[in-house]
Enzyme design. Structure first.
Site, PDB file in Angstrom:
ATOM      1  N   ASP A 257       0.818  -1.213   0.000  1.00  0.00           N
ATOM      2  CA  ASP A 257       0.000   0.000   0.000  1.00  0.00           C
ATOM      3  C   ASP A 257       0.851   1.262   0.000  1.00  0.00           C
ATOM      4  OD1 ASP A 257       0.964  -0.371   2.596  1.00  0.00           O
ATOM      5  OD2 ASP A 257      -0.983  -0.967   3.392  1.00  0.00           O
TER       6      ASP A 257
ATOM      7  N   HIS B 269      -7.075  -4.901  10.227  1.00  0.00           N
ATOM      8  CA  HIS B 269      -6.837  -4.707   8.796  1.00  0.00           C
ATOM      9  C   HIS B 269      -5.560  -5.410   8.352  1.00  0.00           C
ATOM     10  CE1 HIS B 269      -4.553  -0.595   9.414  1.00  0.00           C
ATOM     11  NE2 HIS B 269      -3.710  -1.613   9.432  1.00  0.00           N
TER      12      HIS B 269
ATOM     13  N   ASN C  69      -7.269  -2.874  14.307  1.00  0.00           N
ATOM     14  CA  ASN C  69      -8.670  -3.163  13.994  1.00  0.00           C
ATOM     15  C   ASN C  69      -8.800  -4.392  13.086  1.00  0.00           C
ATOM     16  OD1 ASN C  69      -7.772  -2.196  11.548  1.00  0.00           O
ATOM     17  ND2 ASN C  69      -9.228  -0.499  11.405  1.00  0.00           N
TER      18      ASN C  69
ATOM     19  N   GLU D 287      -9.575  -2.234   5.317  1.00  0.00           N
ATOM     20  CA  GLU D 287     -10.190  -1.928   6.605  1.00  0.00           C
ATOM     21  C   GLU D 287     -11.459  -2.762   6.810  1.00  0.00           C
ATOM     22  OE1 GLU D 287      -8.446  -0.226   8.555  1.00  0.00           O
ATOM     23  OE2 GLU D 287      -8.133   1.859   7.997  1.00  0.00           O
TER      24      GLU D 287
HETATM   25  P1  PGA Z   1       2.339  -1.563  12.617  1.00  0.00           P
HETATM   26  O1  PGA Z   1       1.148  -1.559  11.570  1.00  0.00           O
HETATM   27  O2  PGA Z   1       3.310  -2.588  12.144  1.00  0.00           O
HETATM   28  O3  PGA Z   1       2.897  -0.167  12.538  1.00  0.00           O
HETATM   29  O4  PGA Z   1       1.748  -1.886  13.951  1.00  0.00           O
HETATM   30  C1  PGA Z   1       0.614  -2.767  11.135  1.00  0.00           C
HETATM   31  C2  PGA Z   1      -0.525  -2.500  10.183  1.00  0.00           C
HETATM   32  O5  PGA Z   1      -1.231  -1.489  10.353  1.00  0.00           O
HETATM   33  O6  PGA Z   1      -0.720  -3.311   9.257  1.00  0.00           O
END
Ligand code: PGA
Length: 242
Positions: A67, A138, A136, A143
């Site tokens: 992404d 994702h 959450n 999302e």
């Molecule tokens: P993080 O993010 O590794 O910064 O915790 C993970 C994600 O949002 O996929």
């Protein structure tokens, strides 16, 4: 599903890098799906060390990032292109033309999404997809929602995601509101998925994702359907798994 728990972050990072490095050694023309965020930083550090020691070369590797934020100017330090340059690409011999990240500033985002999917199709299949996990649930920037999109698409980030990522920006308002992300269809097409999760704050969501009902309201729960899912957890994230 193959779940490994590690006592500390260093062991987890070495194991994650070991899996990726081993695959690159076995299959020099491997296609890697790469992730950003806090979770894989230490894994990339270990890969850079392995490269410097002459153990691996990325010359034949093709990579696709999951992404990219929409609306950050080119070269912004928090763009995922800058992140990848900083943590991996600037330090290894991966040819820039083989390292793909969605161009989230394309004049026509829909055309860019189609273009990204075309490049993915040409690469045939991602051999190993590295994934972090959002608080959450994702994966990539897919999302929680009542339905999910298969291919690359434009998403509006949930407030919880923008809050979680605010730590990387000067103020929460600076966190972009939108991103381009690979879809869950593409993620699930990868030959092997390497899900990496760290920290007590993700213990509940990772347990729910991997043992609870499969639902688009928890996108990572779809990973339960994948035939080759490898999960690396630190002791804190893995505390509900026995
Ligand atoms: P993080 O993010 O590794 O910064 O915790 C993970 C994600 O949002 O996929």
């Amino acid at each position: 599903m193959n779940i490994h728990r590690f006592q500390n972050t260093q062991e987890l990072n070495e194991a994650g890098a070991g899996i990726i490095a081993g695959l690159v050694q076995l299959q020099p023309r491997v296609v890697l799906g790469l992730a950003t965020g806090g979770t894989p930083v230490g894994i990339y550090e270990e890969l850079v060390k392995a490269y410097r020691k002459g153990r691996i070369s990325f010359k034949g590797v093709t990579s696709f990032n999951l992404d990219e934020y929409v609306g950050l100017p080119e070269g912004h330090p928090e763009s995922y292109r800058s992140y990848m340059n900083h943590h991996l690409f600037n330090h290894v011999d991966l040819p820039p033309a083989q390292a793909h990240i969605p161009n989230a500033n394309a004049a026509d985002p829909a055309a860019e999404c189609l273009n990204y999917d075309r490049l993915l199709d040409e690469a045939k299949q991602i051999d190993l997809q590295i994934l972090g996990l959002g608080h959450n649930g994702h994966i990539g920037f897919n999302e929680p929602d009542h339905s999910l999109v298969s291919g690359t698409h434009l998403v509006e980030l949930k407030p919880a995601t923008r809050e979680a990522n605010a730590r990387f920006f000067n103020s929460p308002d600076e966190v972009p509101t939108h991103a381009l992300t690979m879809g869950v269809g593409t993620i699930l097409k990868a030959k092997t998925i390497l899900l990496v999760v760290r920290g007590a704050d993700k213990a509940e969501i990772v347990h729910q994702a991997l043992t609870g009902p499969i639902t688009t309201e928890l996108p990572a729960s779809l990973l339960q359907t994948h035939p080759h899912l490898v999960v690396l957890l630190d002791a804190e994230a893995g505390r509900y798994f026995e």
